[in-house]
Design an enzyme around this catalytic site. Structure first.
Site, mmCIF file in Angstrom:
data_model
loop_
_atom_site.group_PDB
_atom_site.id
_atom_site.type_symbol
_atom_site.label_atom_id
_atom_site.label_comp_id
_atom_site.label_asym_id
_atom_site.label_seq_id
_atom_site.Cartn_x
_atom_site.Cartn_y
_atom_site.Cartn_z
ATOM 1 N N TYR A 144 0.892 -1.157 0.118
ATOM 2 C CA TYR A 144 0.148 0.012 -0.027
ATOM 3 C C TYR A 144 0.732 1.320 -0.189
ATOM 4 C CZ TYR A 144 -3.321 3.484 1.636
ATOM 5 O OH TYR A 144 -4.125 4.629 1.603
ATOM 6 N N ASP A 239 9.155 2.864 -0.025
ATOM 7 C CA ASP A 239 8.164 3.560 0.627
ATOM 8 C C ASP A 239 8.209 2.962 2.206
ATOM 9 O OD1 ASP A 239 5.977 4.351 1.861
ATOM 10 O OD2 ASP A 239 4.490 3.526 0.510
ATOM 11 N N LYS A 267 3.976 8.720 9.114
ATOM 12 C CA LYS A 267 3.911 8.108 10.331
ATOM 13 C C LYS A 267 4.923 8.797 11.504
ATOM 14 C CE LYS A 267 0.672 4.740 8.574
ATOM 15 N NZ LYS A 267 0.955 4.071 7.251
HETATM 16 C C1 LIG Z 1 0.113 4.891 5.757
HETATM 17 C C2 LIG Z 1 0.980 4.415 4.545
HETATM 18 C C3 LIG Z 1 0.869 5.305 3.535
HETATM 19 C C4 LIG Z 1 0.202 6.674 3.419
HETATM 20 O O1 LIG Z 1 0.314 7.592 4.344
HETATM 21 P P1 LIG Z 1 -0.938 8.429 4.846
HETATM 22 O O2 LIG Z 1 -0.282 9.369 5.779
HETATM 23 O O3 LIG Z 1 -2.230 7.501 5.415
HETATM 24 O O4 LIG Z 1 -1.318 9.083 3.640
HETATM 25 C C5 LIG Z 1 1.800 5.018 2.446
HETATM 26 N N1 LIG Z 1 2.507 4.277 2.409
HETATM 27 C C6 LIG Z 1 2.887 3.167 3.285
HETATM 28 C C7 LIG Z 1 3.625 2.181 3.420
HETATM 29 C C8 LIG Z 1 1.906 3.488 4.563
HETATM 30 O O5 LIG Z 1 1.985 2.420 5.604
#
Ligand SMILES: *Cc1c(COP(=O)(O)O)cnc(C)c1O
Length: 424
Positions: A144, A239, A267
């Site tokens: 994701y 990511d 995060k």
């Molecule tokens: C949470 C997450 C996102 C998206 O971040 P948001 O602050 O919710 O937009 C993108 N990539 C990864 C790996 C994530 O865990």
């Protein structure tokens, strides 16, 4: 007077907010019970509006690595509040956080702050396309990357690598530029690059996939992606929105020793305030406006309050802190495993737990390594478990695919309380 009936609050919310929530995973969809409305939080605990407390393993889905309402972060935020909370101009708070990060992360020498992980990935995609003059993106099923069009993509039914949108509102013309592969499938990745040798701008991967269960990948796979990106002139994006500052300070880039061309954070980088970041070497980053031609901007980007929250959080993350986190997580996982064996004569004895650092994920049967190996009864088993734990005052993220997050506030005393609650 305000009601504390949480079922009624949810009904009230659903009238004026789609599904009653501002992010779908909060909705308790597929569970029997309705969402708890949280009134306050401290350390490893949250309290709902009825006054019931829970040991929290969701932790706002990852940012709160120090626990809720950490005292030193709170103090720094209070001081910043006195000085105002948005200037829309240059300030020293983001400079301090940027310097703190660039000094400690050898794989980057520039960073740009945005407001969310999604925004960071969206910027990385545009940067890769702008800097390479190419348009296709490779992503892996089960990773994701936020809710941007280009990555809300699932596997299509045709050729390996073909994809379709996983959300309404994403045009097929956008989906067709994203090529999707199974995690671990290096050979498939090589074939797709061979088919489009001059077209792939970006290979995007969660180096520790943690949004679809916890699916740790091999060093060989990640190194293979690095090699293929080099061979075909594509950018490699790690990511690290979850894994950054969690799998050690330098995340998976540091842990594997593999240098991505771009990295996205989110995060933990804001410690629970809205921050994301895209970072890379200078020659890549300087494609961004105002130096380069790739546009990116934000009214509230590098918000001083958020910068202070992030910096004060990250200052705690020493090597010793990571050791403590890992040890406490091992103890928590061991307790859950023991309880799975013993509860109601082994009602949950088929459940296992994958653990990586301070992340854990509960699953029935064998631990999967990719989406096609996901256990079929995952959601059903999770539903039973989730509600039993919730009644005992133990709060998991309300979805079978989400991981558990352990913070530095989950100390020995909390672990002892977890034991008492499990066997109560
Ligand atoms: C949470 C997450 C996102 C998206 O971040 P948001 O602050 O919710 O937009 C993108 N990539 C990864 C790996 C994530 O865990």
């Amino acid at each position: 007077m305000k009601t504390t009936d949480q079922t009624q609050l949810f009904e009230q919310s659903k009238k004026i907010v789609p599904g009653g929530v501002h992010s779908p995973v909060r909705s308790f969809k597929g569970l029997h019970t309705t969402p708890r409305f949280i009134e306050k939080a401290k350390g490893a605990k949250i309290w709902d509006v009825e006054g019931k407390d829970y040991i929290d393993f969701c932790m706002s889905f990852g940012p709160l690595i120090l626990g809720h309402a950490n005292d030193t972060v709170k103090e720094a935020l209070n001081q910043q509040l006195e000085k105002g909370w948005s200037y829309g101009a240059c300030e020293t708070y983001s400079l301090e956080l940027a310097e703190f990060l660039v000094e400690r992360l050898p794989h980057i020498d520039q960073i740009r702050f945005v407001n969310s992980g999604t925004e960071a990935v969206m910027t990385a995609v545009r940067l890769a396309r702008g800097a390479s003059g190419r348009k296709k993106i490779i992503k892996f099923d089960g990773c994701y990357h936020g809710h941007l069009d280009a990555l809300l993509i699932k596997a299509g039914s045709g050729l390996a690598g073909t994809a379709e949108a996983s959300s309404g509102g994403v045009p097929a013309s956008i989906a067709e530029d994203t090529l999707i592969l199974e995690l671990g499938d290096l050979e498939g990745c090589r074939q797709v690059l061979e088919r489009y040798p001059e077209d792939v701008a970006l290979i995007a991967v969660e180096p520790l996939p943690a949004n679809n269960g916890l699916l740790p990948q091999t060093q060989e796979f990640l190194q293979g992606l690095r090699d293929l990106a080099d061979q075909y002139g594509a950018f490699l994006l790690f990511d690290e929105v979850i894994s950054g500052f969690r799998m050690g300070f330098g995340g998976m880039a540091e842990k594997t020793g593999i240098t991505p061309d771009m990295v996205c954070y989110g995060k933990i980088i804001g410690g629970g305030l809205p921050v994301g970041a895209v970072a890379a070497k200078r020659e890549v980053m300087e494609n961004l406006a105002p130096v380069g031609g790739v546009y990116q901007a934000g009214t509230l980007s590098a918000n001083p309050l958020a910068m202070v929250g992030g910096l004060e959080t990250l200052k705690h993350m020493t090597p010793a802190a990571y050791e403590t986190l890992e040890k406490n997580t091992q103890n928590i996982v061991a307790l859950f495993k023991k309880w799975f064996q013993e509860f109601e004569g082994g009602r949950f004895k088929d459940l296992g737990i994958v653990q990586e650092g301070s992340l854990f994920w509960i699953h029935p049967g064998e631990a999967p390594k990719k989406v096609s190996q996901m256990p079929h009864d995952l959601a059903d088993r999770f539903k039973e478990l989730f509600e039993i734990l919730l009644n005992k005052g133990i709060y998991l993220a309300p979805n079978a695919y989400e991981v558990g997050f352990v913070s530095l506030a989950h100390d020995d005393a909390v672990i002892e309380e977890l034991r008492e609650r499990l066997w109560s």
